[in-house]
Design a protein around this motif. Structure first.
Motif, PDB file in Angstrom:
ATOM      1  N   ILE A 147       1.670  -5.567  -6.036  1.00 26.75           N
ATOM      2  CA  ILE A 147       0.529  -4.633  -7.024  1.00 26.75           C
ATOM      3  C   ILE A 147       1.266  -4.674  -7.938  1.00 26.75           C
ATOM      4  N   ASP A 148       1.869  -4.267  -8.643  1.00 32.16           N
ATOM      5  CA  ASP A 148       2.978  -4.434 -10.068  1.00 32.16           C
ATOM      6  C   ASP A 148       2.473  -5.256 -10.785  1.00 32.16           C
ATOM      7  N   ASP A 149       1.546  -6.341 -10.476  1.00 31.83           N
ATOM      8  CA  ASP A 149       1.185  -7.154 -10.874  1.00 31.83           C
ATOM      9  C   ASP A 149      -0.720  -6.941 -11.248  1.00 31.83           C
ATOM     10  N   LEU A 150      -1.021  -6.174 -10.248  1.00 28.01           N
ATOM     11  CA  LEU A 150      -2.901  -6.271 -10.469  1.00 28.01           C
ATOM     12  C   LEU A 150      -2.488  -5.218 -11.216  1.00 28.01           C
ATOM     13  N   HIS A 151      -1.725  -3.655 -11.401  1.00 27.64           N
ATOM     14  CA  HIS A 151      -1.628  -2.480 -12.146  1.00 27.64           C
ATOM     15  C   HIS A 151      -1.708  -3.424 -13.486  1.00 27.64           C
ATOM     16  N   THR A 152      -0.507  -4.735 -14.611  1.00 26.70           N
ATOM     17  CA  THR A 152      -0.786  -5.005 -15.365  1.00 26.70           C
ATOM     18  C   THR A 152      -1.962  -5.274 -15.560  1.00 26.70           C
ATOM     19  N   VAL A 153      -2.328  -5.855 -14.909  1.00 26.87           N
ATOM     20  CA  VAL A 153      -4.172  -7.075 -15.534  1.00 26.87           C
ATOM     21  C   VAL A 153      -4.648  -5.552 -15.381  1.00 26.87           C
TER      22      VAL A 153
ATOM     23  N   MET B 241      -4.660  -6.440  -1.512  1.00 27.08           N
ATOM     24  CA  MET B 241      -3.640  -6.065  -2.547  1.00 27.08           C
ATOM     25  C   MET B 241      -4.964  -5.084  -3.279  1.00 27.08           C
ATOM     26  N   THR B 242      -6.229  -5.375  -3.649  1.00 30.16           N
ATOM     27  CA  THR B 242      -6.733  -4.309  -4.157  1.00 30.16           C
ATOM     28  C   THR B 242      -6.564  -2.575  -3.795  1.00 30.16           C
ATOM     29  N   LEU B 243      -6.333  -3.083  -1.898  1.00 33.67           N
ATOM     30  CA  LEU B 243      -7.108  -1.632  -1.643  1.00 33.67           C
ATOM     31  C   LEU B 243      -5.584  -0.712  -1.566  1.00 33.67           C
ATOM     32  N   LEU B 244      -4.618  -1.735  -1.678  1.00 34.51           N
ATOM     33  CA  LEU B 244      -3.231  -1.694  -0.736  1.00 34.51           C
ATOM     34  C   LEU B 244      -2.348  -0.697  -2.763  1.00 34.51           C
ATOM     35  N   TYR B 245      -2.931  -1.632  -3.542  1.00 37.66           N
ATOM     36  CA  TYR B 245      -3.115  -1.206  -5.096  1.00 37.66           C
ATOM     37  C   TYR B 245      -4.061   0.440  -5.192  1.00 37.66           C
ATOM     38  N   LEU B 246      -4.798   0.448  -4.683  1.00 33.81           N
ATOM     39  CA  LEU B 246      -5.761   2.129  -4.936  1.00 33.81           C
ATOM     40  C   LEU B 246      -5.249   3.642  -3.591  1.00 33.81           C
ATOM     41  N   GLY B 247      -4.758   2.780  -2.520  1.00 29.71           N
ATOM     42  CA  GLY B 247      -3.992   3.868  -1.363  1.00 29.71           C
ATOM     43  C   GLY B 247      -2.709   4.559  -2.011  1.00 29.71           C
ATOM     44  N   LYS B 248      -1.612   2.935  -2.432  1.00 27.83           N
ATOM     45  CA  LYS B 248      -0.036   3.432  -2.373  1.00 27.83           C
ATOM     46  C   LYS B 248      -0.487   3.323  -4.428  1.00 27.83           C
TER      47      LYS B 248
ATOM     48  N   ALA C  49      13.163  -7.114   3.995  1.00 34.15           N
ATOM     49  CA  ALA C  49      14.344  -8.227   5.480  1.00 34.15           C
ATOM     50  C   ALA C  49      13.864  -9.232   6.223  1.00 34.15           C
ATOM     51  N   SER C  50      12.471  -9.779   6.420  1.00 36.13           N
ATOM     52  CA  SER C  50      11.953  -9.867   7.335  1.00 36.13           C
ATOM     53  C   SER C  50      10.591 -10.507   7.328  1.00 36.13           C
ATOM     54  N   ALA C  51       9.879 -11.790   7.870  1.00 34.92           N
ATOM     55  CA  ALA C  51       8.914 -11.900   7.605  1.00 34.92           C
ATOM     56  C   ALA C  51       7.998  -9.825   8.506  1.00 34.92           C
ATOM     57  N   GLU C  52       8.438  -9.294   9.675  1.00 36.61           N
ATOM     58  CA  GLU C  52       7.937  -8.701   9.810  1.00 36.61           C
ATOM     59  C   GLU C  52       7.948  -7.524   8.919  1.00 36.61           C
ATOM     60  N   ASP C  53       9.387  -7.402   8.258  1.00 33.79           N
ATOM     61  CA  ASP C  53       9.229  -6.290   7.413  1.00 33.79           C
ATOM     62  C   ASP C  53       8.152  -6.578   5.462  1.00 33.79           C
ATOM     63  N   TYR C  54       7.855  -7.342   5.809  1.00 39.27           N
ATOM     64  CA  TYR C  54       7.407  -7.486   4.612  1.00 39.27           C
ATOM     65  C   TYR C  54       5.626  -7.029   5.074  1.00 39.27           C
ATOM     66  N   TRP C  55       5.319  -7.734   5.739  1.00 36.66           N
ATOM     67  CA  TRP C  55       4.006  -7.836   6.500  1.00 36.66           C
ATOM     68  C   TRP C  55       3.273  -6.168   6.723  1.00 36.66           C
ATOM     69  N   GLU C  56       4.343  -5.582   7.493  1.00 37.95           N
ATOM     70  CA  GLU C  56       4.685  -3.870   7.696  1.00 37.95           C
ATOM     71  C   GLU C  56       4.349  -3.882   6.047  1.00 37.95           C
ATOM     72  N   LYS C  57       5.319  -3.693   5.128  1.00 33.44           N
ATOM     73  CA  LYS C  57       5.418  -3.278   4.142  1.00 33.44           C
ATOM     74  C   LYS C  57       4.004  -3.688   3.055  1.00 33.44           C
ATOM     75  N   CYS C  58       3.801  -4.614   3.409  1.00 41.82           N
ATOM     76  CA  CYS C  58       2.198  -4.815   2.629  1.00 41.82           C
ATOM     77  C   CYS C  58       0.829  -4.716   2.351  1.00 41.82           C
ATOM     78  N   SER C  59       0.908  -4.225   3.556  1.00 41.93           N
ATOM     79  CA  SER C  59      -0.814  -4.247   4.276  1.00 41.93           C
ATOM     80  C   SER C  59      -0.892  -3.033   4.265  1.00 41.93           C
ATOM     81  N   CYS C  60      -2.464  -3.601   3.574  1.00 36.91           N
ATOM     82  CA  CYS C  60      -3.283  -1.757   3.196  1.00 36.91           C
ATOM     83  C   CYS C  60      -3.853  -0.898   4.163  1.00 36.91           C
ATOM     84  N   ARG C  61      -3.720  -0.584   5.909  1.00 39.94           N
ATOM     85  CA  ARG C  61      -3.855  -1.088   6.192  1.00 39.94           C
ATOM     86  C   ARG C  61      -3.750   0.925   6.238  1.00 39.94           C
ATOM     87  N   PRO C  62      -2.320   1.418   6.455  1.00 40.52           N
ATOM     88  CA  PRO C  62      -1.594   2.057   6.535  1.00 40.52           C
ATOM     89  C   PRO C  62      -1.953   3.349   4.756  1.00 40.52           C
ATOM     90  N   TRP C  63      -2.873   2.180   4.310  1.00 36.95           N
ATOM     91  CA  TRP C  63      -2.705   3.331   3.001  1.00 36.95           C
ATOM     92  C   TRP C  63      -4.132   3.724   2.213  1.00 36.95           C
TER      93      TRP C  63
END
Length: 340
Positions: free
Chosen positions: A134-140, A162-169, A254-268
């Motif tokens: 989302i840093d790249d989306l914010h730059t754009v 990515m869009t929804l994660l950006y808007l929520g986070k 840290a792992s694939a699971e860590d990536y999925w958890e931190k980059c899913s828009c659902r919690p945000w």
């Protein structure tokens, strides 16, 4: 009378339909040959052509000294649609160009940006793109938003997440000119989406993604031989394999699971402050479970969750003289509702 496949598809989503859905009744109707999620997903890729889109390319630098290539279709409007493509997509994919055309026909300028490494030229750094970039989306967004009174963010698949994660986070960082967002075929929960793609019937998609991603890894191997290799790449079979070996270590997870958890828009989703439309189809072969975030959307009055019966993944095909897909008509309709 429903067919066996239609009944089984409806049963798979029954838990969602037993709740009070924060969604409107969709008016999308697919023709009979496209009432199959796989056919509907593949058809546009094979057969859709969108002509007469002429881009003006702009390259901008990122804060970490990389670059992003932006493709503009400017008609002199006071509003702008910023379009984010899906995994291994780019600004020339038919679904992107179709949306660009629909925006232009509505008097809206369009900007289709390419993720790192997706514009036809390798990016400079080891990092590529991923669901949480989302840093790249914010730059754009910040680069483009200052010239327009109204900006709308439109994302497909990964671009939707990515869009929804950006808007929520990044709620406080989103420019005031951003007035709304539309996201189609969104893997809101990356863990559940990855599980869906591990199914045997989705092997064709998985092989294609891994083949395309391998090309990028081979390029990175040439430029960063001490940091990356593609030994035993053919042993990778799933996103769990790929994200564990490449996405996570290349981007600080840290792992694939860590990536999925931190980059899913659902919690945000609950934190999104601008009007947002999420459109996911029930027969999308890429989605399941938390990718249909009913509870999260029910608790945020800013979000409309529209679940269509058919549509596949980034499909929503319509046959008309204008060559305009239903997803494009739906995006225009939503923008009109929040633009006034």
């Amino acid at each position: 009378m429903a067919t066996d496949s239609e009944r089984s598809g409806a049963l798979a989503y029954r838990p969602y339909h037993q709740q009070a859905l924060p969604m409107i009744n969709s008016d999308y109707k697919a023709s009979w040959p496209l009432r199959n999620g796989h056919v509907h997903s593949i058809y546009p890729t094979l057969f859709r052509k969108v002509a007469n889109i002429v881009y003006q390319r702009e390259r901008i630098d990122t804060p970490d000294r990389d670059f992003l290539d932006l493709d503009w279709s400017v008609i002199g409007g006071d509003s702008l649609a910023i379009i984010s493509h899906g995994l291994e997509g780019h600004s020339h994919r038919a679904y992107v160009k179709g949306m660009v055309r629909a925006m232009n026909q509505e008097g809206i300028d369009a900007l289709a940006w390419n993720y790192r490494g997706c514009s036809g030229e390798p990016n400079r750094l080891l990092r590529l793109y991923h669901n949480g970039a989302i840093d790249d989306l914010h730059t754009v967004v910040t680069h483009a938003a200052s010239s327009y009174s109204k900006v709308f963010l439109i994302g497909f698949s990964m671009g939707g997440n990515m869009t929804l994660l950006y808007l929520g986070k990044q709620t406080l960082a989103v420019p005031e000119s951003v007035k709304g967002s539309i996201a189609f075929s969104v893997p809101c929960d990356l863990t559940d989406a990855s599980i869906a793609l591990e199914r045997k019937e989705n092997t064709l998609y998985m092989k294609r993604f891994l083949r395309l991603l391998h090309e990028k890894i081979k390029v990175k191997k040439v430029h960063f031989p001490q940091d990356i290799d593609d030994q035993n790449y053919r042993q990778l079979k799933t996103f769990r394999d790929f994200d564990g070996k490449y996405t996570a270590p290349m981007h600080g997870f840290a792992s694939a699971e860590d990536y999925w958890e931190k980059c899913s828009c659902r919690p945000w989703l609950g934190r999104i402050k601008v009007p947002a439309l999420i459109v996911n189809s029930m027969d999308d072969p890429f989605l399941e479970g938390g990718c249909y975030p009913v509870a999260e959307c029910a608790n945020n009055p800013n979000i409309i969750l529209e679940i269509t019966r058919y549509g596949g993944h980034v499909g929503f095909v319509a046959h008309n003289r204008k060559g305009c897909y239903w997803s494009e008509e739906r995006a225009v309709k939503f923008i009109k509702s929040v633009r006034t």
